[in-house]
Design a protein around this motif. Structure first.
Motif, mmCIF file in Angstrom:
data_model
loop_
_atom_site.group_PDB
_atom_site.id
_atom_site.type_symbol
_atom_site.label_atom_id
_atom_site.label_comp_id
_atom_site.label_asym_id
_atom_site.label_seq_id
_atom_site.Cartn_x
_atom_site.Cartn_y
_atom_site.Cartn_z
ATOM 1 N N ARG A 90 -4.129 -16.417 3.097
ATOM 2 C CA ARG A 90 -3.988 -14.957 2.533
ATOM 3 C C ARG A 90 -4.973 -14.339 1.755
ATOM 4 O O ARG A 90 -5.700 -15.054 0.909
ATOM 5 C CB ARG A 90 -2.484 -14.938 1.671
ATOM 6 N N VAL A 91 -5.207 -13.083 2.083
ATOM 7 C CA VAL A 91 -6.203 -12.282 1.159
ATOM 8 C C VAL A 91 -5.543 -11.244 0.770
ATOM 9 O O VAL A 91 -4.957 -10.302 1.817
ATOM 10 C CB VAL A 91 -7.607 -12.119 2.150
ATOM 11 N N VAL A 92 -5.794 -10.570 -0.508
ATOM 12 C CA VAL A 92 -5.001 -9.188 -0.865
ATOM 13 C C VAL A 92 -6.030 -8.441 -1.567
ATOM 14 O O VAL A 92 -6.850 -9.247 -2.533
ATOM 15 C CB VAL A 92 -3.708 -9.544 -1.529
ATOM 16 N N VAL A 93 -6.146 -7.269 -1.201
ATOM 17 C CA VAL A 93 -6.762 -6.306 -1.995
ATOM 18 C C VAL A 93 -6.298 -5.661 -3.060
ATOM 19 O O VAL A 93 -5.020 -5.265 -2.800
ATOM 20 C CB VAL A 93 -7.969 -5.420 -1.415
ATOM 21 N N ASP A 94 -6.391 -5.432 -4.216
ATOM 22 C CA ASP A 94 -5.752 -4.897 -5.409
ATOM 23 C C ASP A 94 -4.599 -5.672 -5.538
ATOM 24 O O ASP A 94 -3.240 -4.998 -5.294
ATOM 25 C CB ASP A 94 -5.529 -3.606 -5.181
ATOM 26 N N PHE B 221 -4.583 0.203 -8.617
ATOM 27 C CA PHE B 221 -4.893 1.508 -8.227
ATOM 28 C C PHE B 221 -3.925 2.146 -7.131
ATOM 29 O O PHE B 221 -3.646 1.409 -6.268
ATOM 30 C CB PHE B 221 -6.287 1.150 -7.375
ATOM 31 N N PRO B 222 -3.670 3.419 -7.377
ATOM 32 C CA PRO B 222 -2.662 4.134 -6.823
ATOM 33 C C PRO B 222 -2.988 4.401 -4.984
ATOM 34 O O PRO B 222 -3.451 5.138 -4.707
ATOM 35 C CB PRO B 222 -2.579 5.314 -7.272
ATOM 36 N N ASP B 223 -3.069 3.078 -4.519
ATOM 37 C CA ASP B 223 -3.387 2.936 -3.089
ATOM 38 C C ASP B 223 -2.299 3.864 -2.102
ATOM 39 O O ASP B 223 -1.246 3.720 -2.319
ATOM 40 C CB ASP B 223 -3.552 1.728 -2.448
ATOM 41 N N SER B 224 -2.868 4.738 -1.261
ATOM 42 C CA SER B 224 -2.065 5.616 -0.331
ATOM 43 C C SER B 224 -1.294 4.768 0.593
ATOM 44 O O SER B 224 -0.431 5.133 1.401
ATOM 45 C CB SER B 224 -2.646 6.768 0.102
ATOM 46 N N ASP B 225 -1.810 3.666 0.906
ATOM 47 C CA ASP B 225 -1.211 2.871 2.114
ATOM 48 C C ASP B 225 -1.380 1.535 1.688
ATOM 49 O O ASP B 225 -2.481 0.774 2.003
ATOM 50 C CB ASP B 225 -1.893 3.013 3.530
ATOM 51 N N GLU B 226 -0.686 1.054 1.030
ATOM 52 C CA GLU B 226 -0.595 -0.534 0.724
ATOM 53 C C GLU B 226 -0.321 -1.416 1.833
ATOM 54 O O GLU B 226 -0.562 -2.772 1.663
ATOM 55 C CB GLU B 226 0.391 -0.771 -0.302
ATOM 56 N N ALA B 227 0.212 -1.105 2.880
ATOM 57 C CA ALA B 227 0.399 -1.938 4.041
ATOM 58 C C ALA B 227 -0.785 -2.699 4.736
ATOM 59 O O ALA B 227 -0.951 -3.725 5.148
ATOM 60 C CB ALA B 227 1.084 -1.432 4.990
ATOM 61 N N ASP B 228 -1.809 -2.019 4.555
ATOM 62 C CA ASP B 228 -3.039 -2.721 4.992
ATOM 63 C C ASP B 228 -3.901 -3.205 3.915
ATOM 64 O O ASP B 228 -5.112 -3.770 4.099
ATOM 65 C CB ASP B 228 -3.927 -1.629 5.699
ATOM 66 N N ASN B 229 -3.264 -3.849 2.631
ATOM 67 C CA ASN B 229 -4.267 -4.487 1.586
ATOM 68 C C ASN B 229 -3.986 -5.771 1.822
ATOM 69 O O ASN B 229 -4.416 -6.652 1.008
ATOM 70 C CB ASN B 229 -3.441 -3.980 0.448
ATOM 71 N N VAL B 230 -3.297 -6.533 2.747
ATOM 72 C CA VAL B 230 -2.990 -7.923 3.150
ATOM 73 C C VAL B 230 -3.445 -8.331 4.096
ATOM 74 O O VAL B 230 -3.459 -7.471 5.502
ATOM 75 C CB VAL B 230 -1.286 -8.113 2.945
ATOM 76 N N TRP B 231 -4.010 -9.385 4.161
ATOM 77 C CA TRP B 231 -4.611 -10.389 5.545
ATOM 78 C C TRP B 231 -3.715 -11.865 5.538
ATOM 79 O O TRP B 231 -3.998 -12.261 4.351
ATOM 80 C CB TRP B 231 -6.026 -10.163 5.663
ATOM 81 N N PRO B 232 -3.351 -12.031 6.531
ATOM 82 C CA PRO B 232 -3.124 -11.412 7.809
ATOM 83 C C PRO B 232 -2.059 -10.630 7.796
ATOM 84 O O PRO B 232 -1.192 -10.502 6.582
ATOM 85 C CB PRO B 232 -2.823 -12.568 8.689
ATOM 86 N N ARG B 233 -2.080 -9.510 8.433
ATOM 87 C CA ARG B 233 -1.306 -8.500 8.622
ATOM 88 C C ARG B 233 0.083 -8.797 9.129
ATOM 89 O O ARG B 233 0.319 -9.867 9.712
ATOM 90 C CB ARG B 233 -1.390 -7.179 9.536
ATOM 91 N N GLN B 234 1.346 -8.357 8.214
ATOM 92 C CA GLN B 234 2.521 -8.661 8.586
ATOM 93 C C GLN B 234 3.149 -7.923 9.489
ATOM 94 O O GLN B 234 2.844 -6.800 9.730
ATOM 95 C CB GLN B 234 3.655 -8.609 7.287
ATOM 96 N N ALA B 235 4.150 -8.373 10.380
ATOM 97 C CA ALA B 235 4.604 -7.824 11.489
ATOM 98 C C ALA B 235 5.645 -6.592 10.693
ATOM 99 O O ALA B 235 6.012 -7.126 9.811
ATOM 100 C CB ALA B 235 5.374 -8.530 12.546
ATOM 101 N N ALA B 236 5.699 -5.628 11.270
ATOM 102 C CA ALA B 236 6.733 -4.688 10.929
ATOM 103 C C ALA B 236 8.147 -5.011 10.846
ATOM 104 O O ALA B 236 8.469 -5.793 11.415
ATOM 105 C CB ALA B 236 6.838 -3.349 11.603
ATOM 106 N N GLY B 237 8.707 -4.854 9.519
ATOM 107 C CA GLY B 237 10.155 -5.230 9.196
ATOM 108 C C GLY B 237 10.144 -6.395 8.450
ATOM 109 O O GLY B 237 11.088 -6.756 8.152
ATOM 110 N N LYS B 238 8.801 -7.150 8.339
ATOM 111 C CA LYS B 238 9.098 -8.432 7.448
ATOM 112 C C LYS B 238 8.503 -8.390 6.142
ATOM 113 O O LYS B 238 7.476 -7.572 6.101
ATOM 114 C CB LYS B 238 8.141 -9.654 8.315
ATOM 115 N N ASN B 239 9.059 -9.102 5.361
ATOM 116 C CA ASN B 239 8.373 -9.212 3.893
ATOM 117 C C ASN B 239 7.651 -10.405 3.606
ATOM 118 O O ASN B 239 7.984 -11.258 3.326
ATOM 119 C CB ASN B 239 9.488 -8.603 3.085
#
Length: 185
Positions: free
Chosen positions: A158-162, A167-185
């Motif tokens: 896993r890699v996470v930015v911020d 930092f008040p990021d306007s879209d935190e969903a794209d701050n993580v790799w690998p991307r999680q599928a929608a609806g999963k935490n």
């Protein structure tokens, strides 16, 4: 107006949190304490605050004050790619917002964290490594930044930015790799 409450009570803590991430929380606390003493019972302007803080922090933060106090710019960093080639990993961070911020990356490894000797601004905690790059990486106008690191080929899960959401990021969903599928935490 309708934004008075946010600007007065919401924006200032966000600004000070980001300033702490840029120059250090303890430095901001010392500077704010000095500012409160110096301007007690007076009527400072925003410029008095900016000039005092620049001097107290021994940094020219004109870029920071401009974005926070005179624009509606936003931070929006994302991890667009992670490539591994042998011992080397390249993480591409994209800046889609108008406000620059430092690049802070957290790497999680399948096993124990590798040695980080030779990597500037890196800290190890358990199976994680945090690497920080100053905000200056954006000052040449680029919209992408490649963090090239050597971790000895250990598997990155896993890699996470911020990772601390400083930092008040306007879209935190794209701050993580690998991307999680929608609806999963």
């Amino acid at each position: 107006g309708p934004m008075y409450s946010f600007v007065t009570y919401g924006k200032a803590p966000l600004m000070l949190s980001m300033l702490g991430a840029v120059v250090g929380d303890s430095a901001v606390q010392r500077a704010m304490s000095g500012y409160a003493r110096a301007w007690r019972f007076k009527h400072p302007s925003p410029w008095d605050y900016m000039f005092f803080m620049d001097k107290a922090l021994n940094r020219d933060l004109g870029w920071f004050w401009n974005y926070w106090l005179f624009t509606t710019a936003r931070v929006d960093n994302s991890i667009t790619d992670v490539k591994t080639s042998g011992a080397q990993v390249t993480v591409t961070v994209r800046q889609d917002g108008d406000m620059p911020s430092p690049v802070v990356l957290d790497f999680t490894f399948a096993g124990s964290a590798p040695s980080v000797s030779g990597i500037k601004n890196a800290t190890v905690s358990g199976n994680k490594v945090r690497v920080s790059y100053p905000v200056d990486v954006w000052f040449d106008g680029r919209r992408t930044f490649d963090a090239v690191l050597r971790f000895g080929g250990q598997k990155i899960t896993r890699v996470v930015v911020d990772p601390d959401a400083r930092f008040p990021d306007s879209d935190e969903a794209d701050n993580v790799w690998p991307r999680q599928a929608a609806g999963k935490n």
